[in-house]
Enzyme design. Structure first.
Site, short mmCIF file in Angstrom:
data_model
loop_
_atom_site.label_atom_id
_atom_site.label_comp_id
_atom_site.label_asym_id
_atom_site.label_seq_id
_atom_site.Cartn_x
_atom_site.Cartn_y
_atom_site.Cartn_z
N TYR A 53 0.81 -1.22 0.00
CA TYR A 53 0.00 0.00 0.00
C TYR A 53 0.84 1.28 0.00
O TYR A 53 0.44 2.29 -0.57
CB TYR A 53 -0.96 0.00 1.19
N ALA A 112 12.87 3.01 9.97
CA ALA A 112 11.99 4.15 10.23
C ALA A 112 11.71 4.35 11.72
O ALA A 112 11.33 5.43 12.15
CB ALA A 112 10.66 3.96 9.50
N LEU A 139 3.75 1.41 7.50
CA LEU A 139 4.72 0.39 7.90
C LEU A 139 4.03 -0.93 8.26
O LEU A 139 2.97 -0.93 8.85
CB LEU A 139 5.49 0.84 9.15
N TYR A 235 -7.51 -11.63 13.70
CA TYR A 235 -7.12 -10.29 13.27
C TYR A 235 -7.78 -9.20 14.13
O TYR A 235 -7.17 -8.74 15.09
CB TYR A 235 -7.36 -10.06 11.76
P1 NAD Z 1 4.14 -4.42 3.00
O1 NAD Z 1 4.83 -5.54 3.69
O2 NAD Z 1 3.90 -4.56 1.54
O3 NAD Z 1 4.94 -3.04 3.20
C1 NAD Z 1 5.58 -2.70 4.39
C2 NAD Z 1 6.48 -1.50 4.16
O4 NAD Z 1 7.06 -1.16 5.44
C3 NAD Z 1 7.67 -1.74 3.20
O5 NAD Z 1 7.90 -0.57 2.46
C4 NAD Z 1 8.84 -1.98 4.16
O6 NAD Z 1 10.12 -1.65 3.62
C5 NAD Z 1 8.46 -1.00 5.27
N1 NAD Z 1 9.12 -1.30 6.54
C6 NAD Z 1 8.99 -2.39 7.34
N2 NAD Z 1 9.77 -2.24 8.45
C7 NAD Z 1 10.39 -1.04 8.33
C8 NAD Z 1 11.30 -0.31 9.13
N3 NAD Z 1 11.73 -0.80 10.30
N4 NAD Z 1 11.74 0.87 8.67
C9 NAD Z 1 11.33 1.38 7.48
N5 NAD Z 1 10.46 0.75 6.69
C10 NAD Z 1 9.99 -0.44 7.11
O7 NAD Z 1 2.78 -4.19 3.81
P2 NAD Z 1 1.31 -3.66 3.43
O8 NAD Z 1 0.41 -4.82 3.40
O9 NAD Z 1 1.34 -2.69 2.31
O10 NAD Z 1 0.97 -2.89 4.80
C11 NAD Z 1 1.06 -1.50 4.94
C12 NAD Z 1 -0.06 -1.03 5.87
O11 NAD Z 1 -1.32 -1.31 5.26
C13 NAD Z 1 -0.05 -1.76 7.22
O12 NAD Z 1 -0.39 -0.86 8.23
C14 NAD Z 1 -1.17 -2.78 7.04
O13 NAD Z 1 -1.75 -3.19 8.26
C15 NAD Z 1 -2.14 -1.98 6.18
N6 NAD Z 1 -3.14 -2.80 5.50
C16 NAD Z 1 -2.78 -3.87 4.71
C17 NAD Z 1 -3.77 -4.64 4.11
C18 NAD Z 1 -3.42 -5.83 3.24
O14 NAD Z 1 -4.31 -6.62 2.90
N7 NAD Z 1 -2.18 -5.98 2.84
C19 NAD Z 1 -5.13 -4.31 4.26
C20 NAD Z 1 -5.46 -3.19 5.02
C21 NAD Z 1 -4.46 -2.44 5.65
#
Ligand code: NAD
Length: 391
Positions: A53, A112, A139, A235
């Site tokens: 995202y 981060a 994140l 969840y």
């Molecule tokens: P993802 O794993 O694709 O992305 C995570 C990002 O966080 C990456 O850019 C990674 O490099 C970064 N990251 C992780 N640890 C880090 C650190 N210590 N320092 C800097 N960067 C760091 O995850 P995603 O699914 O896109 O999730 C992003 C948000 O969206 C989360 O809050 C998640 O709960 C939310 N979300 C996801 C979904 C889904 O179905 N995937 C649905 C609703 C909400």
């Protein structure tokens, strides 16, 4: 080297640079086809911007809003005879595409959660943007080291109060199986909140405000998920749900902190999509495989980029007109949570077995989406080519 997918459990440990570039290009093309989005900020900071995202948000900011951006992520660079992680290649590709369009696109690859990376971001903002107008917190991490205390916290995906027993798909073996999870301990609940709750988001805003790099009317938002009854015990009502509740409360605190700048913080509830983070959640890959089949049949299917494009174009660009729920959250999970969609998923769920997995769900699409996260499965990429690693 010739790079092939190497899957270990719910992760692929290799990534293809050309394929990742193609993945970014494909998402950019989607946004560009929808046209320019007016009335949006022009200076973004995106924390967690290299995959999922956060990456899609940065692509919409750059290619839809024509905004300058600084992205923060934590990715493995190339090492001797080992390709980098997908997010490293995604970020590199996006920086190059955005700069070619005359936009500022700078990236910080570091932790981060640390004060050092926050300082680095402040320096970059001062140097290139003066101030930022929008900050996205996206994140997803299994651990966080608090740089002020040196303590490391780990997040877990567990039920609270009672064990969970249910159906899941072992994605690597294409097999339906059972999963049993014992409830989280108090320490695990507390640590998950420290990692995935709002504390670090608030620290970012505090650091940026103190440094004077936030513009008036600054907006900041973070992503969350609720999901259906089926995934609720592990969840929404589990450890991650607790962390997300903390994130929501933090949005209110940040809005108070930003009152002097007329700024505001809010939560966007997204739908379930295939990302590195969601593939790691038990039960969710099976739920998504069924959900995608149902949503596709109803013409409602969306991926990260469609969700983020809809968020910016149909919600955020409308300012005060954006539709919010009773808790002030923007709901992009509206189609996923539609009664008719969930009814269908609920009907299929008890019937699914290893034998009829392909027939009753869109597991094939789940697997394709999963491989795309790592740059595999794109028709125009030559996967037999010898790729020079440029570290
Ligand atoms: P993802 O794993 O694709 O992305 C995570 C990002 O966080 C990456 O850019 C990674 O490099 C970064 N990251 C992780 N640890 C880090 C650190 N210590 N320092 C800097 N960067 C760091 O995850 P995603 O699914 O896109 O999730 C992003 C948000 O969206 C989360 O809050 C998640 O709960 C939310 N979300 C996801 C979904 C889904 O179905 N995937 C649905 C609703 C909400």
């Amino acid at each position: 080297m010739v790079i092939k997918p190497r899957i270990r459990g719910f992760i692929c440990v290799t990534a293809h640079p050309e394929g990742c570039r193609e993945h970014v290009r494909e998402q950019m093309a989607y946004v560009q086809k929808q046209g320019v989005i007016s009335g949006m900020p022009k200076k973004f900071l995106i924390i967690g911007s290299s995959t999922g995202y956060g990456l899609a948000s940065r692509i919409v900011a750059a290619m839809g809003c024509r905004a300058d951006s600084i992205g923060v992520f934590f990715e493995r660079p190339e090492e001797a005879e080992h390709p980098a992680s997908a997010g490293f290649y995604n970020a590199r590709a996006l920086d190059a595409y955005a700069r070619a369009e005359g936009l500022l696109s700078e990236s910080i690859n570091g932790d981060a959660f640390s004060d050092a990376v926050k300082e680095e971001a402040i320096e970059l903002i001062r140097r290139h943007l003066g101030q930022v107008e929008a900050i996205i917190y996206s994140l997803a991490s299994p651990r966080r080291t608090d740089s002020r205390t040196g303590e490391t916290y780990r997040s877990v995906l567990k039920p609270i109060g009672q064990p969970f027993h249910g159906k899941t798909v072992h994605t690597d073996k294409k097999e339906i199986g059972e999963i049993h999870l014992e409830p989280a301990s108090e320490t695990e609940i507390r640590e998950t909140i420290r990692v995935m709750g709002g504390e670090d988001w608030r620290r970012w805003l505090e650091a940026l405000r103190t440094a004077g790099v936030l513009a008036r009317n600054i907006q900041t938002w973070a992503y969350s998920y609720i999901g259906p009854e089926l995934t609720r015990p592990i969840y929404a009502e589990g450890t991650m749900g607790q962390a997300k509740r903390d994130l929501e409360e933090t949005a209110r605190c940040i809005t108070d902190d930003l009152s002097g700048l007329d700024g505001r913080a809010f939560i966007v509830i997204n739908k379930a999509v295939v990302t590195q983070a969601s593939s790691a959640i038990p039960v969710v890959p099976l739920y998504m495989s069924i959900l995608f089949r149902v949503m596709k049949q109803k013409g409602l299917h969306e991926d990260c980029i469609q969700q983020m494009d809809r968020l910016f174009r149909e919600q955020l660009a409308q300012g005060e007109q954006a539709l919010r729920d009773a808790e002030g959250r923007i709901r992009l999970d509206d189609w996923e949570m539609r009664l008719d969609v969930q009814e269908e998923v609920r009907k299929i769920w008890p019937q699914i077995t290893t034998e009829n997995l392909e027939e009753l769900s869109d597991f094939a699409a789940y697997q394709q989406d999963f491989l795309k996260l790592f740059g595999f499965g794109f028709p125009y990429v030559d996967y037999e080519a010898d790729i020079p690693l440029t570290h």
